[in-house]
Design a protein around this motif. Structure first.
Motif, PDB file in Angstrom:
ATOM      1  N   TYR A  11       0.841  -1.192   0.000  1.00 25.46           N
ATOM      2  CA  TYR A  11       0.000   0.000   0.000  1.00 25.46           C
ATOM      3  C   TYR A  11       0.880   1.246   0.000  1.00 25.46           C
ATOM      4  CZ  TYR A  11       1.034   0.427   5.011  1.00 25.46           C
ATOM      5  OH  TYR A  11       1.668   0.555   6.208  1.00 25.46           O
ATOM      6  N   ARG A  47       2.105   4.093   1.690  1.00 26.76           N
ATOM      7  CA  ARG A  47       2.205   4.527   3.088  1.00 26.76           C
ATOM      8  C   ARG A  47       2.679   5.977   3.134  1.00 26.76           C
ATOM      9  NH1 ARG A  47       6.688   3.650   6.967  1.00 26.76           N
ATOM     10  NH2 ARG A  47       5.820   3.830   9.066  1.00 26.76           N
ATOM     11  N   THR A  76       4.646   0.368   0.310  1.00 27.73           N
ATOM     12  CA  THR A  76       5.181  -0.325   1.478  1.00 27.73           C
ATOM     13  C   THR A  76       4.424  -1.634   1.686  1.00 27.73           C
ATOM     14  OG1 THR A  76       5.603   1.821   2.488  1.00 27.73           O
ATOM     15  CG2 THR A  76       5.633  -0.083   3.957  1.00 27.73           C
ATOM     16  N   SER A  77       5.155  -2.671   1.963  1.00 30.66           N
ATOM     17  CA  SER A  77       4.504  -3.939   2.293  1.00 30.66           C
ATOM     18  C   SER A  77       3.982  -3.894   3.713  1.00 30.66           C
ATOM     19  CB  SER A  77       5.500  -5.090   2.169  1.00 30.66           C
ATOM     20  OG  SER A  77       5.872  -5.274   0.836  1.00 30.66           O
ATOM     21  N   ASP A 109      -0.721  -4.016   9.710  1.00 31.05           N
ATOM     22  CA  ASP A 109      -0.582  -2.721  10.385  1.00 31.05           C
ATOM     23  C   ASP A 109      -1.589  -1.702   9.886  1.00 31.05           C
ATOM     24  OD1 ASP A 109       0.614  -2.734   7.908  1.00 31.05           O
ATOM     25  OD2 ASP A 109       2.265  -1.409   8.464  1.00 31.05           O
ATOM     26  N   VAL A 148       3.721  -4.939  17.970  1.00 31.35           N
ATOM     27  CA  VAL A 148       3.349  -5.444  16.639  1.00 31.35           C
ATOM     28  C   VAL A 148       3.563  -4.403  15.555  1.00 31.35           C
ATOM     29  CG1 VAL A 148       1.670  -7.096  17.511  1.00 31.35           C
ATOM     30  CG2 VAL A 148       0.936  -4.762  16.973  1.00 31.35           C
ATOM     31  N   ARG A 149       3.776  -3.165  15.948  1.00 31.83           N
ATOM     32  CA  ARG A 149       3.918  -2.115  14.935  1.00 31.83           C
ATOM     33  C   ARG A 149       5.364  -1.837  14.554  1.00 31.83           C
ATOM     34  NH1 ARG A 149       0.615   1.747  18.714  1.00 31.83           N
ATOM     35  NH2 ARG A 149       1.797   0.437  20.134  1.00 31.83           N
ATOM     36  N   ARG A 169       8.813  -1.924  12.752  1.00 34.77           N
ATOM     37  CA  ARG A 169       9.216  -2.240  11.388  1.00 34.77           C
ATOM     38  C   ARG A 169      10.644  -2.771  11.328  1.00 34.77           C
ATOM     39  NH1 ARG A 169       6.244  -1.100   7.306  1.00 34.77           N
ATOM     40  NH2 ARG A 169       4.225  -0.162   7.749  1.00 34.77           N
ATOM     41  N   ASP A 180      -5.943  -3.305  17.644  1.00 39.49           N
ATOM     42  CA  ASP A 180      -4.965  -2.992  16.604  1.00 39.49           C
ATOM     43  C   ASP A 180      -3.530  -3.150  17.103  1.00 39.49           C
ATOM     44  OD1 ASP A 180      -7.255  -2.258  15.280  1.00 39.49           O
ATOM     45  OD2 ASP A 180      -7.003  -0.130  15.756  1.00 39.49           O
TER      46      ASP A 180
END
Lengths: 333, 887
Positions: free
Chosen positions: A243, A245, A257-258, A316, B463-464, B466, B805
């Motif tokens: 998408y 980002r 960005t994946s 995410d 989880v966020r 990168r 989320d």
């Protein structure tokens, strides 16, 4: 900005210590008591005229426990430190909606502090059944109204996050959950819409098992006490969407960005090699994200019978789904 | 043993000096009346001694003489001999009295005085000092001794202290032979370089003997063969290697209500501080116990950013390395720590909390000296080299290996520490004092902290994330050049220029990234002028210019009172800027006015210009001290101080660029009592009224383009801190040194828009510590520290909400700082042992922190959904062994 440095230091110390030291609390990954593991909206984002189905992944305290759920939505919430309470009164919302050109009489009943009541079923429906200009108008009004201090103001970048709140109750205990659903008030870009990622299947291998065995919802694979088993989640390469980002360092600029995929593994007892695994483009491969190790409980903690393994997968962009499987805690290997 | 002095033979008079100063009258009442001094009526010249002919040295023999009411003179006490070379260029070696004393004593008998008189006119006995000056005979004048060859030097040498190699001046060295009544010997005294010489000794064995006060007796035998001249070096061992009597410097008179000065040698061995003098500050009144591993300095309830840290008067960004276990300056480089918990001099400003200034030491090594210090935390090396008597250099460095220790502790779990927390620092000092008037000093310091970690499974953290890569680093450097100009006792000026840089960067999980680069120039001038004996003026300038480039991608850092970091990993804020200039300029003036010999009034003022705020502030201050007696002093002061908000608070994205300076009015009143030279009591009441306090706000602002954004912060907060500080100090005496410190305080603030006040994060009602060290025989030393401190306030979590989320529960918080952690108490021990070798010494220490393994609660922990509470405890019993070699 010494406070920033201190924050960074403190974060690292806490992170390092938290990974180095255990505590006596029930581990996150162990399915004990009433658990709320995920809240999903399908689809995760809406354009005007669409409907999202809200669903919670709940594990009851016992197989026979009764669980009730109640759903709410709210356009403005207070900060998370107050439990994401709905920041407005019903009259405030009606005024805002009216001011933005909407019809407040079409709104569902309002519960102060919680929001608009969406019912008490296992699933709920959230409709984007009002003109998108309403949201655009709300964004325009932000700042010009006396909103409560703790309101988390939406970014208003062509979409408006609607907060969803669920209250799960069983045997006198209540667990609060929250997610949000993006309502587009501007036409979404080609990659803006999201789809939930999915785990296609869950398999297990290890002592006493004949190779890789599928863990189905009514699976019968039998595992022994105090043994280590390999768990394998099958994720399609298509689950990873690309998408555009937004680049936070350059306003208005995006870059393909994946998605990040994060898998959270839940077990009936014992321990996991990793509670979460993840796919991060260029950092962690999908194959690494798919595999985990489960060491089954010691015999003393071993309650024979069927037991559930759950994997929740998230991206995410508020995409989330799960897979549930069952094994049998059985005899020695 | 009787050592005969060599007899005088012949000579002539040089000069006679009468010191007119009246020494002391023998008044039975013990008073000191105003007395008319005695007048010299008659004298015979003193005769230049024959023994000195060979050397042709000059001398002054000072004798204490009792002048009786009948005008006769009688010698009292031991005469003192001072030599000089005939050409006046260099002080020559002292070689015993060489007959000068005998010559002077003989001359005393010829003195006749008119007696001293009382104010009423009656005669009275007095003691005066009387000096005989002996000039050497001119070479052109024939003397009997000129026909003789000077006696040869047979034994020359140096006396040094064993272990430190310090030269020992003024040591009597005796060469003798024989026994009983048949002793023949000569006594000489070492000169200021510790050098001695024996002339004209006969061939054969000579016993050498020296026993200065405080040292073990030294005996040896030298054999002089025919025609030999020996050159020797003797090392005398101290009776006890007492670090406390090394530094003998009068402390500057106090001009503040409260100033604590900690000297390096006094504080290196305080238990629980791992030998770091800066850490000792935590045990002083008004200083709160910081959170574990934070390295904060919390003064009178203020936040860490409210206390300024300086090195040689130049501000530095940090004083502690990572984790707060070590300061950025090793103990061997520090001369003293000055700490002001409030009401400080106008020399300092821009901070509403306290001031901590670490003063690097001057260089005074006589020979090449060095230390090697090794502990479980780090290793350091220091080398000090005297280039000449007026120029010395020092270089030092230190490197930690906590990375290895922590890496082993964490093992191969989910985090791999590529560069686990490590620090290093270095120092270089060049000290040149060409004469008494000028002193130049160049100090270069640098510090670097870095941590690089890789989380194997980033999602386990959040989880966020990168990336699993995380790092943070802090580096700074300063080059400080200073010139001390002291033309006379009444006037001095010290000017310092500093150039340096601060670098602070980091990244977290591919989501946060920040980098700050600052170039900074400081200038400080302190001018002191004793206008008249009762008035001293101090004025100067405190200025700096800094330019900063920064780039920040992060969530808004937590502020005072925030219960948890509100970090939003998914939506970080971004701000960047280049060339952000910060110029601050502050002239200051202060007068110390002594009235009636008892009262000191010290008014002062300081004007600060803050370029980023375009604000000019005026800080008047006053301190008053009244000495009821030499032992008892009442003191008090009022001070206005201003402080600029932090860079983050002023950033347009992260904060509010329209903020104004915070200000505080500090009040103190107290009493000092020194019943004994080594024992003092100090009690101080303090009150601090804080206004314009930067505070979080939910209000919004409308920018010029009509867009609305959160105001984030405003100056709507207020604060109030008050309390009582008690300090009882036992300076080194009878092998013991220690102190007791107790602070009772309350620190509350009212945030913007709130009507109810709350505790500051670091409010600690009771802070008690007792510290003591005792010297034992054979160079053993034991120390103990015990602390009891109230727990910090904290904000309880009343529940949690599962945020799908983020796959985590977020805490629902109760009232800010409405609960308090349990009290902290801890006992620390330290044992030191020093082995003294001829040219070096070795020390070993064992530090036992938290001796009884108390599980002190540092924080409240919760389970994943905040339904269960636990306690995060601090360090368990922690033994640390260290070695230190000094040569």
């Amino acid at each position: 900005m010494s406070s920033l440095r201190l924050t960074a230091m403190a974060t690292l110390v806490v992170a390092a210590l938290s990974t180095a030291c255990g505590d006596d609390f029930d581990p996150y990954e162990e399915l004990t008591g009433l658990r709320l593991l995920a809240v999903s909206a399908t689809p995760p984002d809406l354009v005007q005229g669409e409907r999202a189905t809200l669903q919670a992944l709940v594990v009851p305290p016992t197989r026979t426990s009764t669980v009730t759920q109640r759903w709410f939505w709210c356009p403005f919430t207070e900060s998370v430190s107050t439990g994401l309470r709905c920041a407005l009164s019903g009259e405030d919302v009606e005024a805002l909606v009216s001011g933005a050109g909407g019809d407040p009489t079409a709104l569902p009943p309002f519960v102060p502090g919680k929001g608009f009541d969406l019912g008490a079923d296992a699933t709920a429906q959230l409709d984007y059944d009002f003109p998108s200009q309403v949201l655009e108008g709300l964004c325009a009004q932000i700042g010009s109204n006396d909103l409560p201090d703790a309101v988390e103001l939406p970014a208003c970048d062509g979409r408006f996050p609607i907060a969803v709140r669920v209250e799960v109750e069983s045997e006198g205990r209540v667990v609060l959950g929250a997610t949000s659903v993006d309502f587009f008030y501007e036409p979404p870009g080609p990659t803006d819409r999201n789809a939930h990622p999915a785990v296609e299947s869950l398999e297990i291998s290890g002592p006493g098992l004949a190779g890789l065995v599928r863990v189905a919802p009514t699976g019968t694979a039998t595992v022994a006490a105090d043994e280590t088993y390999d768990l394998l989640a099958d994720i399609s390469d298509d689950a990873v969407e690309v998408y555009d980002r937004a680049d936070p360092t350059q306003p208005g600029r995006t870059e393909p960005t994946s998605e990040i995929l994060a898998l959270t593994w839940f077990i009936p007892g014992g321990s996991l090699d990793r509670v979460r695994t993840s796919f991060i483009e260029g950092e962690v491969s999908l194959r690494e994200a798919e595999s985990n190790e489960w060491t089954t409980p010691l015999r003393a903690d071993f309650e024979a019978g069927p037991a559930e393994i759950i994997i929740v997968i998230r991206d995410d962009r508020r995409g989330v789904s799960w897979i549930r499987g069952s094994v049998v805690l059985g005899g020695d290997s | 043993m009787s050592i005969p002095r060599t007899a005088s033979t012949a000579a002539r008079v040089a000069l006679l000096l009468l010191l007119p100063a009246l020494a002391r009258a023998q008044d039975p009442a013990g008073g000191v009346p105003s007395i008319v001094p005695p007048r010299l009526l008659a004298s015979e010249p003193a005769v230049y001694p024959a023994d000195a002919m060979a050397l042709r040295v000059g001398a002054v023999v000072t004798v204490e003489i009792l002048v009786r009411v009948d005008g006769s003179a009688e010698v009292r006490g031991e005469p003192r001999v001072d030599f000089w070379a005939p050409d006046g260029a260099e002080v020559v070696t002292s070689t015993g009295s060489q007959g000068f004393v005998d010559a002077a004593l003989e001359a005393v008998s010829s003195l006749e005085f008119e007696p001293a008189r009382t104010p009423e006119g009656g005669p009275v006995d007095v003691i005066i000092e009387y000096a005989f000056r002996f000039d050497p005979p001119a070479p052109s004048e024939p003397t009997p001794s000129e026909t003789m060859a000077p006696p040869p030097v047979r034994i020359s040498g140096e006396i040094r202290e064993r272990g430190t190699r310090k030269r020992l001046p003024g040591v009597a060295v005796v060469a003798f032979r024989g026994s009983g009544d048949d002793v023949d010997g000569i006594e000489v005294v070492t000169d200021e370089d510790g050098v001695f010489r024996f002339y004209g000794l006969d061939d054969g064995p000579w016993k050498i003997y020296a026993e200065p006060d405080g040292y073990f007796p030294f005996r040896t035998t030298e054999v002089l063969a025919a025609g030999d001249a020996l050159d020797v070096r003797y090392y005398l061992e101290r009776g006890r290697m007492n670090p406390y009597d090394v530094v003998v410097e009068a402390s500057a008179p106090k001009k503040e209500v409260t100033r604590r000065t900690l000297t390096r040698e006094e504080l290196r061995k305080v238990p629980g501080t791992l030998g770091d003098p800066v850490l000792v500050v935590e045990n002083l009144p008004g200083v709160a116990r910081p959170a574990l591993a934070s390295g904060d300095i919390i003064v009178r309830g203020s936040g860490p950013q409210d206390t300024g840290v300086f090195i040689d008067g130049i501000q530095v960004p940090i004083i502690y390395h990572f984790g707060g276990l070590r300061s950025v300056l090793p103990a061997d480089v520090i001369d003293q720590i000055e700490f002001y918990p409030g009401n400080f001099s106008t020399r300092y400003g821009r901070f509403t909390g306290g001031i901590l200034n670490a003063q690097t030491r001057g260089l005074d090594a006589e020979t090449v000296r060095g230390t090697v210090d090794v502990s479980l935390l780090d290793a350091s090396l220091l080398l000090e080299v005297p280039i000449s008597k007026k120029l010395s250099i020092l270089a030092a460095g230190r490197r930690s290996y906590i990375d290895a220790v922590l890496g082993a502790a964490i093992g191969d779990q989910t985090v791999s520490l590529t560069t686990a927390p490590r620090y290093y620092d270095f120092q270089a000092i060049v000290d040149w004092h060409p004469n008494r008037v000028h002193r130049f000093k160049l100090t270069v310091i640098g510090s670097d902290d870095e941590l690089v970690a890789t989380f194997e499974s980033p999602a386990d953290i959040d989880v966020r994330l990168r990336s699993g890569d995380t790092n943070v680093n802090t580096t700074f450097g300063r080059a400080i050049a200073s010139h001390q100009f002291t033309p006379n006792e009444k006037l001095s000026n010290r000017v310092s220029f500093s150039a340096g840089f601060d670098q602070n960067g980091g990244a977290f999980g591919g989501q946060f990234d920040f980098d700050f680069d600052t170039i900074r120039f400081d200038m400080r001038d302190d001018f002191r002028w004793q206008i008249i004996p009762t008035v001293e003026l101090v004025s100067g300038l405190d200025a700096f210019f800094a330019t900063t480039d920064y780039s920040v991608l992060a969530s808004r850092p937590p502020r005072e009172g925030d219960p948890v970091p509100p970090g939003d990993l998914a939506n970080p804020l971004f701000s960047e800027a280049t060339g952000v200039e910060d110029f601050r300029f502050a002239p200051f003036v202060e007068a110390d006015w002594r009235l009636f010999d008892r009262l000191s009034v010290i008014p002062g003022a300081r004007m600060d210009y803050f370029s980023r705020l375009d604000a000019l502030t005026f800080d008047p201050r006053i301190v008053v001290r009244y000495d009821w007696s030499p032992q008892l002093t009442t003191k008090g002061g009022v001070a206005l101080v201003h402080q600029q908000p932090t860079l983050q608070e002023l950033d347009p994205e992260f904060g509010n660029p329209e903020l104004e300076p915070q200000r505080a009015i500090q009040y103190s009143i107290g009493q000092e009592w020194r019943p004994l030279d080594y024992l003092s009591f100090d009690v101080t009441l303090f009150y601090k009224d804080i206004q314009n306090l930067v505070s979080s706000t939910g209000a919004t602002r409308t920018d010029s383009d009509g867009t609305t954004s959160p105001l984030v912060y405003d100056n709507g907060g207020t604060g109030e801190v008050f309390g009582l500080e008690t300090f009882i100090e036992h300076k080194f005496n009878r092998n013991f040194r220690g102190w007791l410190s107790y602070t009772l305080s309350s620190a509350r603030r009212t945030d913007s828009g709130e009507s109810r006040s709350r505790f500051f994060d670091f409010d600690q009602t009771h802070i008690f510590s007792i510290v003591g060290s005792y010297l034992l025989p054979a160079n053993w030393e034991v120390g103990v520290r015990y602390r009891v401190v109230s727990g910090n306030p904290y904000t309880p979590f009343t529940g949690g909400i599962f945020v799908s989320d983020r796959d985590e529960f977020e805490a629902i918080t109760g009232r800010v700082n409405s609960e308090r952690l349990p009290a902290f108490h801890q006992l620390d021990f330290r044992v030191d042992k020093t082995w003294v070798y001829r040219t070096w010494q070795l020390s070993a220490y064992l530090s036992l922190t938290n001796a009884y393994n108390q599980s002190n609660v540092e924080a409240i922990s919760y389970n994943y959904d905040f339904t269960q509470r636990g306690q995060t405890t601090g360090l368990p019993i922690l033994p640390i062994l260290g070695l230190r070699a000094e040569f």
